[in-house]
Design a protein around this motif. Structure first.
Motif, short mmCIF file in Angstrom:
data_model
loop_
_atom_site.label_atom_id
_atom_site.label_comp_id
_atom_site.label_asym_id
_atom_site.label_seq_id
_atom_site.Cartn_x
_atom_site.Cartn_y
_atom_site.Cartn_z
N VAL A 240 1.13 -1.07 0.54
CA VAL A 240 0.12 -0.12 0.14
C VAL A 240 0.64 1.10 -0.17
CG1 VAL A 240 -1.73 1.32 0.89
CG2 VAL A 240 -1.53 -1.20 1.68
N CYS A 241 1.22 2.03 -1.24
CA CYS A 241 1.87 2.92 -1.20
C CYS A 241 2.92 3.44 -0.33
CB CYS A 241 1.44 3.85 -0.92
SG CYS A 241 0.29 4.86 -1.59
N ILE A 258 4.53 -15.84 -3.22
CA ILE A 258 3.27 -15.05 -3.05
C ILE A 258 3.91 -14.03 -3.81
CG2 ILE A 258 2.30 -14.15 -1.58
CD1 ILE A 258 3.94 -15.87 1.06
N PRO A 259 2.95 -13.87 -4.94
CA PRO A 259 2.84 -13.53 -5.32
C PRO A 259 2.26 -11.42 -4.94
CG PRO A 259 0.71 -14.01 -6.39
CD PRO A 259 1.44 -15.27 -5.04
N TRP A 260 3.09 -10.44 -5.89
CA TRP A 260 2.71 -9.19 -4.64
C TRP A 260 2.17 -7.92 -5.90
CZ3 TRP A 260 5.42 -4.92 -6.87
CH2 TRP A 260 6.46 -5.08 -7.01
N VAL A 261 1.33 -7.56 -5.62
CA VAL A 261 0.29 -5.78 -6.50
C VAL A 261 0.86 -4.98 -5.31
CG1 VAL A 261 -0.59 -7.56 -7.50
CG2 VAL A 261 -1.57 -6.60 -4.69
N SER A 262 0.06 -3.58 -5.78
CA SER A 262 1.23 -2.37 -5.67
C SER A 262 -0.70 -1.82 -5.88
CB SER A 262 2.36 -2.12 -5.59
OG SER A 262 2.66 -0.30 -5.33
N VAL A 263 -0.64 -1.17 -4.77
CA VAL A 263 -1.79 0.10 -4.75
C VAL A 263 -2.23 0.93 -4.00
CG1 VAL A 263 -3.63 -2.39 -5.35
CG2 VAL A 263 -3.08 -1.75 -3.34
N SER A 264 -2.80 2.02 -4.00
CA SER A 264 -3.00 2.78 -2.91
C SER A 264 -4.14 2.72 -2.68
CB SER A 264 -2.84 3.96 -3.87
OG SER A 264 -3.77 5.09 -3.32
N THR A 271 -9.07 3.52 -5.25
CA THR A 271 -9.87 2.30 -4.25
C THR A 271 -11.02 1.38 -5.69
OG1 THR A 271 -10.45 3.78 -2.54
CG2 THR A 271 -11.16 1.94 -2.40
N SER A 272 -11.54 1.57 -5.85
CA SER A 272 -11.62 0.78 -6.67
C SER A 272 -10.47 0.19 -7.64
CB SER A 272 -12.87 1.37 -8.13
OG SER A 272 -13.67 1.59 -7.21
N GLU A 273 -9.70 0.67 -8.04
CA GLU A 273 -8.68 -0.05 -8.75
C GLU A 273 -8.28 -0.87 -7.91
OE1 GLU A 273 -8.36 0.48 -12.44
OE2 GLU A 273 -6.35 -0.31 -12.02
N ALA A 274 -7.40 -0.47 -6.84
CA ALA A 274 -7.24 -1.30 -6.02
C ALA A 274 -7.33 -2.73 -5.67
CB ALA A 274 -7.09 -0.90 -4.67
N ILE A 275 -9.14 -2.77 -5.63
CA ILE A 275 -9.70 -3.66 -4.86
C ILE A 275 -9.48 -4.77 -6.93
CG2 ILE A 275 -12.05 -4.65 -4.70
CD1 ILE A 275 -12.55 -2.23 -2.97
N GLY A 416 -8.46 8.18 4.14
CA GLY A 416 -8.25 6.64 3.10
C GLY A 416 -9.85 6.24 2.46
N GLY A 417 -9.50 4.94 2.28
CA GLY A 417 -10.91 4.40 1.33
C GLY A 417 -12.15 5.29 0.53
N TYR A 418 -12.92 4.65 0.69
CA TYR A 418 -14.27 5.49 -0.10
C TYR A 418 -14.74 6.69 0.50
CZ TYR A 418 -15.13 1.94 -4.02
OH TYR A 418 -14.63 0.74 -4.52
N ASP A 419 -15.05 6.17 1.61
CA ASP A 419 -16.19 7.44 2.33
C ASP A 419 -14.80 8.14 3.31
OD1 ASP A 419 -14.79 5.00 3.92
OD2 ASP A 419 -17.29 5.51 5.24
N GLY A 420 -13.70 7.99 3.27
CA GLY A 420 -12.68 9.22 3.53
C GLY A 420 -12.78 10.50 2.58
N LEU A 421 -13.34 9.89 1.38
CA LEU A 421 -13.41 11.58 0.04
C LEU A 421 -14.26 11.90 0.45
CD1 LEU A 421 -13.68 10.45 -3.37
CD2 LEU A 421 -11.86 11.63 -3.00
N VAL A 422 -15.67 11.60 1.84
CA VAL A 422 -16.56 12.40 1.89
C VAL A 422 -16.05 13.84 3.49
CG1 VAL A 422 -18.69 12.61 3.12
CG2 VAL A 422 -18.27 11.34 1.91
N ALA A 423 -14.91 13.14 3.67
CA ALA A 423 -14.01 14.03 5.62
C ALA A 423 -13.13 14.54 4.65
CB ALA A 423 -13.77 13.08 6.38
N PHE A 424 -12.85 14.05 3.26
CA PHE A 424 -11.40 15.12 2.62
C PHE A 424 -12.68 15.85 2.07
CE2 PHE A 424 -9.13 16.05 -1.55
CZ PHE A 424 -7.81 16.22 -0.64
N GLY A 425 -13.65 15.96 1.36
CA GLY A 425 -14.39 17.39 0.52
C GLY A 425 -15.14 17.79 1.42
#
Ligand code: SF4
Lengths: 448, 417
Positions: A240-241, A258-264, A271-275, A416-425
């Motif tokens: 994660v970042c 174990i494979p790995w991926v990198s997301v934010s 968030t959608s892209e990470a999922i 963070g995440g989806y609803d973190g955007l509301v707090a940010f906004g």
């Protein structure tokens, strides 16, 4: 350890390496900002709240840095992340060696806090005088029958990022694979480099769980020692970042397959892209379908919540001045809440980050390479309404009479995440609505 | 705990030295060590003062940490600083790392073309107030010109925990007696939290190096706190005619009376009360009244003070005047207060506070006291270092007549509600 292990310095996953000559090399005397390797190690490991973290060095290293990071935990015992432990070595220890004090300190920490593990951090002075931390850790681990992990990231060895990489090494060598789990589930991941700052990961974990993805272990947000010891049984490593921990995940791939991926998980788009990245890595069609359904549901829910915010911010323009991968990840979050990002700073970004910033901002977006100089003109040219930057840029905002958000200000709530955007906004709107930026810069009466 | 330090209030000596250099005008503190020391200190003070903090580092990295005497890297660092700003002074600060490897800052500084003052602060010795004192001593030794005659100037040497406003108030008091007051270091115009004309890349306010060099012509030096005693001696040694007024503190009625007495004696108006400004007399009467008003609450209060020693002693003296029972736990005690203190006094950390057997109501200390007070179900008043959660600390005073009066009210209100 007086020199950095070559293998780690040459790590190919370090983005900076091929593009910029200095990023991974020697810091410039008199022109350096940013923390030392020890700080990076501390950031990476301190969130293990059930472990004691003993800083072996003079008072400098811990004295100014304990209890500075808000990384909440669900651990029910005393949160040792917020307990500052140091050997605070004296002049005598420097002359005769700090080993005695270190061993006695481990005993005292053991008896007082009864931790699940102990991390011992070497620092500049104790590394220089050559205290044999490894031997002490080995001996004490045997005596107490629990992991006592030496972390060799003295400040002079490199930057914060490098220290976090070294912390990953220590976890790999001393913890991962030392315990077998009682049971495993099909879609288990390790979250690597997620420290749960202001509870960020608690924003998106419920969404992952809804899809059927379980977290086996974390490094190290809300982390548990027994869990990270079984991390080799997870199906996927999710960074994660935190590019600095790529070395760790690459080695886990070699060792445990174990494979790995990198997301934010910053903003809706990420968030959608990470999922999607996570479920695709597992490659199970049913899982992917489930994920798409959940994403649609979450985005619809969020879109409803964001509606008033987007309406309020429609047509507002933002200039963003922050470093590294934030140049685009932050921009993405701003776009999600309805702002037009007209410029972002890429002075310290890698080639990949620049490309991504260009992609997110579009053709007419300005990529500032010298933001301190370019900022005022860009604000004037684009007639931006808000500047999001570090505290140093406050004066620019005041002069230009536009709203300001300090992106380095410790945030009290998670974005963070989806609803973190509301707090940010809500925070962005609060800044736009606040008259303070005009009032504070009123001309003094004797200047009229 | 014998070996381990748990929840320290102690800060490092290099941080104290850096803070002192922040009270010198157009100064760039330069910490000679690996990059983390400067970074931690910068973040710490930025959060404390809620303002940007100038500081640079020589950023030793593994190779340079072991090889070389440090002269090249210091020169390189100063070159890189000068490429961006033109400070009047560079404050060269050593660390445990560079002391252990044996770098000799004295000869390094001597070879520099840039005006600099060097101070030795290995962080395995002392703490914030001793580092502050060491930097002040270095500024005196390396900058002040010897002098044989005196003027109406009074030099003030505040201890590390005096807030910008406390320094300003003391200067104003001294000036109200007809003197010219110069504080060293002087945070009152640099770290007082003011909106300047532009973003500062080095300290904007503070005492100028010109003013420092002329401190030898002071008719008196007023030093507050035992940590500043040797700085006062060094300054007085620059001029045989300079009088030394060294006070442990200026908190509360008795201590302020003593200071006023000294200033009266110093002023030409000998002991006649004409020398004392009317507002000072008025504030004394208000303090008398506040002592009486607050004694009902404070008389039964048991208060733990976990502050730098010089500040703890000042607050204890003030609160004791209204009958409060204080226990002092300080990070260091270079001044030897432990022997002379009337209240229980010991060197320790916040773990030692948790072990206090006798019941107590309130802890006065920096931000780290919050979690402790919460866990123990007690009250906490944020004071000293750091003040991360509280705004306006730099504008508050707990000394002289008016600061004492207001602070008594603050503490009594905190305990009563
Ligand atoms: S640079 Fe070295 S001495 Fe300074 S804080 Fe980091 S580890 Fe500690």
């Amino acid at each position: 350890m007086l020199t950095a292990p070559k293998e780690l310095l040459n790590e190919s996953a370090c983005d900076h390496h091929t593009n910029k000559k200095t990023a991974c090399n020697r810091p410039t005397p008199g022109a350096t900002t940013g923390g030392c390797a020890f700080e990076g190690a501390q950031i990476s490991l301190f969130p293990y709240a059930e472990a004691a973290h003993i800083v072996h060095g003079p008072i400098t290293c811990l004295g100014a840095s304990w209890e500075t990071r808000a990384t909440p935990t669900s651990f029910s015992g005393r949160d040792l992340t917020q307990v500052g432990l140091t050997t605070a070595i004296s002049e005598n220890d420097v002359i005769f060696g700090g080993e005695k004090r270190l061993s006695a300190s481990i005993d005292e920490a053991m008896h007082t806090f009864n931790p699940k593990a102990i991390f011992i951090y070497s620092t500049c002075v104790t590394a220089l005088i050559g205290d044999d931390i490894d031997a002490i850790c080995r001996e004490k681990a045997q005596q107490y029958g629990l992991p006592i992990v030496p972390v060799h990231a003295p400040g002079f060895i490199g930057s914060k990022n490098f220290g976090s990489r070294l912390a990953g090494e220590a976890v790999l060598e001393h913890l991962i694979g030392t315990l077998e789990p009682e049971s495993t589930a099909p879609y288990e991941i390790n979250l690597i480099g997620e420290y749960n700052v202001t509870g960020d990961m608690w924003r998106y974990l419920p969404v992952l769980e809804k899809i059927g993805i379980k977290v086996r272990a974390t490094l190290s947000g809300d982390g548990r020692i027994d869990a990270i010891r079984t991390a080799h049984r997870a199906g996927l490593n999710v960074i994660v970042c935190a590019q600095s921990l790529v070395t760790l995940t690459r080695k886990m791939q070699e060792r445990y397959g174990i494979p790995w991926v990198s997301v934010s998980f910053y903003g809706q788009r990420d968030t959608s892209e990470a999922i999607r990245t996570i479920v695709r890595a597992f490659g199970d069609a049913a899982l992917i379908d489930r994920a798409e359904a959940v994403i649609t549901e979450e985005e619809a829910k969020l879109s409803k919540q964001l509606e008033p915010i987007r309406t309020r911010l429609a047509g507002k323009k933002a200039v963003l001045n922050t470093g590294g991968n934030k140049a685009w990840s932050f921009a993405s979050a701003l776009q999600d809440i309805g702002l037009k990002v007209v410029a972002t700073a890429v002075g310290k970004s890698t080639e990949a980050d620049r490309a991504k910033a260009r992609e997110y901002l579009g053709e007419e977006g300005v990529l500032m390479t010298k933001p301190a100089v370019e900022q005022p003109k860009v604000i004037a040219d684009t007639q931006a309404d808000i500047l999001l930057a570090g505290g140093r840029s406050l004066y620019t905002a005041l002069k230009k009479k536009i709203a300001f958000v300090d992106v380095n200000q410790e945030k009290k709530v998670s974005y963070g995440g989806y609803d973190g955007l509301v707090a940010f906004g809500e925070d962005v709107i609060a800044a736009l609505d606040n008259p303070v930026f005009k009032v504070a810069n009123r001309e003094a009466p004797w200047r009229h | 705990m014998e070996a381990l330090t748990v929840n320290p209030t102690r800060l490092s000596a290099p941080m104290g030295a850096m803070l002192a250099f922040l009270g010198v005008k157009h100064c760039m503190p330069l910490i000679h060590g690996a990059q983390g020391c400067a970074s931690f200190s910068k973040v710490f003070f930025t959060r404390h003062f809620h303002d940007p903090i100038p500081v640079q580092t020589t950023a030793l990295s593994d190779i340079s940490a072991v090889l070389g005497g440090g002269d090249e890297i210091v020169t390189e660092a100063i070159g890189n600083i000068l490429a961006k700003v033109t400070p009047d002074l560079v404050g060269l600060i050593s660390t445990g790392l560079t002391e252990t490897k044996g770098d000799d800052l004295r000869s390094i500084a001597a070879a520099l073309t840039q005006k600099s003052v060097w101070v030795s602060t290995p962080d395995y010795i002392g703490g914030l107030q001793s580092g502050w004192a060491a930097a002040t001593e270095a500024l005196i030794t390396q900058l002040v010109q010897p002098c044989m005659s005196v003027t109406q100037k009074v030099a003030i040497l505040p201890h590390a925990s005096m807030t910008p406003i406390e320094v300003e108030d003391l200067k104003a008091l001294v000036e109200s007696f007809g003197f010219e007051a110069v504080a060293l270091p002087d945070l009152s115009e640099s770290m007082d939290g003011h909106l300047g004309e532009k973003q500062a890349t080095m300290t904007q306010g503070g005492v100028s190096i010109q003013a420092i060099s002329q401190l030898g012509e002071s008719c008196a030096v007023v030093a507050i706190g035992r940590s500043m005693l040797s700085a006062a001696r060094l300054l007085a040694a620059k001029n045989p005619a300079m009088k030394t007024i060294a006070l442990d503190h200026i908190g509360g009625l008795g201590a302020t009376d003593r200071l006023i007495g000294e200033l009266m004696a110093l002023s030409s108006d000998d002991r006649s009360d004409r020398a004392v400004p009317a507002s000072v007399k008025r504030w004394r009467a208000r303090l008398q009244d506040m002592l009486l008003d607050s004694h009902f609450t404070l008389g039964k209060a048991r208060i733990v003070l976990a502050l730098e020693a010089d500040q703890a002693v000042s607050i204890a003296a003030l609160l004791s005047e209204a009958g409060a029972k204080c226990t002092l736990i300080t990070p260091t005690d270079e001044g030897g207060y432990e022997k002379s203190s009337l209240s229980p006094f010991r060197v320790g950390d916040l773990w030692d506070v948790e072990q206090i057997k006798e019941p107590w109501d309130l802890i006065i200390c920096g931000s780290h006291g919050e979690a402790l007070a919460h866990r123990m179900g007690r009250k906490h008043l944020e004071m000293g270092f750091p003040q991360w959660e509280r705004l306006g600390g730099q504008l508050e005073s707990a000394q002289l007549y008016h600061g004492s009066a207001r602070f008594l009210a603050t503490v009594a209100n905190k305990i009563a509600h």
